[in-house]
Design a protein around this motif. Structure first.
Motif, mmCIF file in Angstrom:
data_model
loop_
_atom_site.group_PDB
_atom_site.id
_atom_site.type_symbol
_atom_site.label_atom_id
_atom_site.label_comp_id
_atom_site.label_asym_id
_atom_site.label_seq_id
_atom_site.Cartn_x
_atom_site.Cartn_y
_atom_site.Cartn_z
ATOM 1 N N ALA A 3 37.219 39.410 38.823
ATOM 2 C CA ALA A 3 38.609 40.011 38.871
ATOM 3 C C ALA A 3 39.669 39.168 38.466
ATOM 4 O O ALA A 3 40.337 39.278 37.641
ATOM 5 N N MET A 54 41.716 45.652 42.239
ATOM 6 C CA MET A 54 40.509 45.349 41.886
ATOM 7 C C MET A 54 39.649 44.703 42.485
ATOM 8 O O MET A 54 38.206 45.173 42.786
ATOM 9 N N THR A 55 39.995 43.840 43.318
ATOM 10 C CA THR A 55 39.086 42.958 44.160
ATOM 11 C C THR A 55 38.640 43.747 45.403
ATOM 12 O O THR A 55 37.311 43.742 45.678
ATOM 13 N N VAL A 99 32.719 39.598 42.904
ATOM 14 C CA VAL A 99 33.828 40.386 42.614
ATOM 15 C C VAL A 99 34.985 39.629 42.484
ATOM 16 O O VAL A 99 35.873 39.966 41.294
ATOM 17 N N ALA A 104 37.348 49.107 38.881
ATOM 18 C CA ALA A 104 36.426 48.943 40.111
ATOM 19 C C ALA A 104 35.200 49.571 39.843
ATOM 20 O O ALA A 104 34.149 49.037 40.428
ATOM 21 N N LEU A 145 38.901 46.960 46.025
ATOM 22 C CA LEU A 145 38.171 48.137 45.813
ATOM 23 C C LEU A 145 36.857 47.859 45.305
ATOM 24 O O LEU A 145 35.843 48.504 45.684
ATOM 25 N N GLY A 146 36.603 46.885 44.294
ATOM 26 C CA GLY A 146 35.347 46.342 44.022
ATOM 27 C C GLY A 146 34.518 45.894 45.156
ATOM 28 O O GLY A 146 33.131 46.183 45.135
ATOM 29 N N SER A 179 43.175 49.360 37.007
ATOM 30 C CA SER A 179 42.759 48.380 37.828
ATOM 31 C C SER A 179 41.683 49.253 38.797
ATOM 32 O O SER A 179 40.658 48.832 39.352
#
Length: 200
Positions: free
Chosen positions: A101, A136-137, A97, A84, A139-140, A80
């Motif tokens: 995700a 993931m969300t 994002v 990103a 950091l993205g 994950s």
């Protein structure tokens, strides 16, 4: 008279194109599984375990009471983090994002259920998916916002700095050439003066 429609916002059709969104989902999902496969194969080879496709698509291997389960959980968390970067490269918009995700993890749920012929019933698997989606969300979004807030460079060179000011005997600064006043209101130009000559 029929009302004239407002012209679409520039780039709106391209941003909301179903074909583009579908292609981004496919590429992001493939990158998600490709990166996970590389990490799982590497971890299995280092640990001396047998490499199997069940490690990638089966939820039975993700258990909290075995070492293999915790190791796979760590691998999916690392995956994950890596994804990103793919979100930054493929999506590049912080507002999208969260949707992408969640879509990636929802597709993974479908693929896992179809592969094992059962909906995951392991709480460790569900907790891992929520943790992975959160990482993931967050950091993205941070990466995309960092890219969106970067200053735009139009190719112009950075203006040269004015020559540094020098201090005279009275302690006042004396510049050379053009510069700005202390109040920043306008420009001034220093004119050379001959010492000893004064006009009354």
């Amino acid at each position: 008279m029929p009302r004239r429609r407002r012209p679409p916002r520039p780039g709106a059709l391209a941003d909301l194109s179903p074909t583009r969104i579908l292609s981004q989902i496919v590429l992001l999902q493939l990158a998600y599984y490709a990166c996970a496969a590389v990490l799982i194969v590497f971890t299995a080879l280092v640990a001396g375990k047998e490499v199997s496709i069940d490690l990638l698509f089966s939820w039975h291997s993700l258990r909290g009471d075995t070492t293999v389960g915790w190791t796979l959980g760590l691998v999916w968390v690392l995956n994950s983090l890596t994804c990103a970067i793919f979100i930054l490269l493929l999506i590049a918009r912080s507002k999208l994002v969260l949707d992408f995700a969640l879509t990636v993890h929802f597709i993974h749920l479908i693929v896992t259920s179809l592969y094992t012929h059962a909906i995951p019933a392991n709480l460790f698997w569900w907790a891992l998916q929520m943790c992975s989606a959160t990482i993931m969300t967050s950091l993205g979004v941070w990466a995309c916002q960092w890219r969106e807030l970067r200053p735009i460079n139009f190719g112009s060179k950075t203006p040269a700095r004015p020559p540094p000011a020098t201090a005279d005997e009275g302690g006042e600064s004396r510049g050379r050439g053009r510069g700005r006043g202390k109040d920043g209101a306008g420009e001034y130009e220093m004119v050379g003066m001959n010492e000893g000559n004064s006009n009354v």
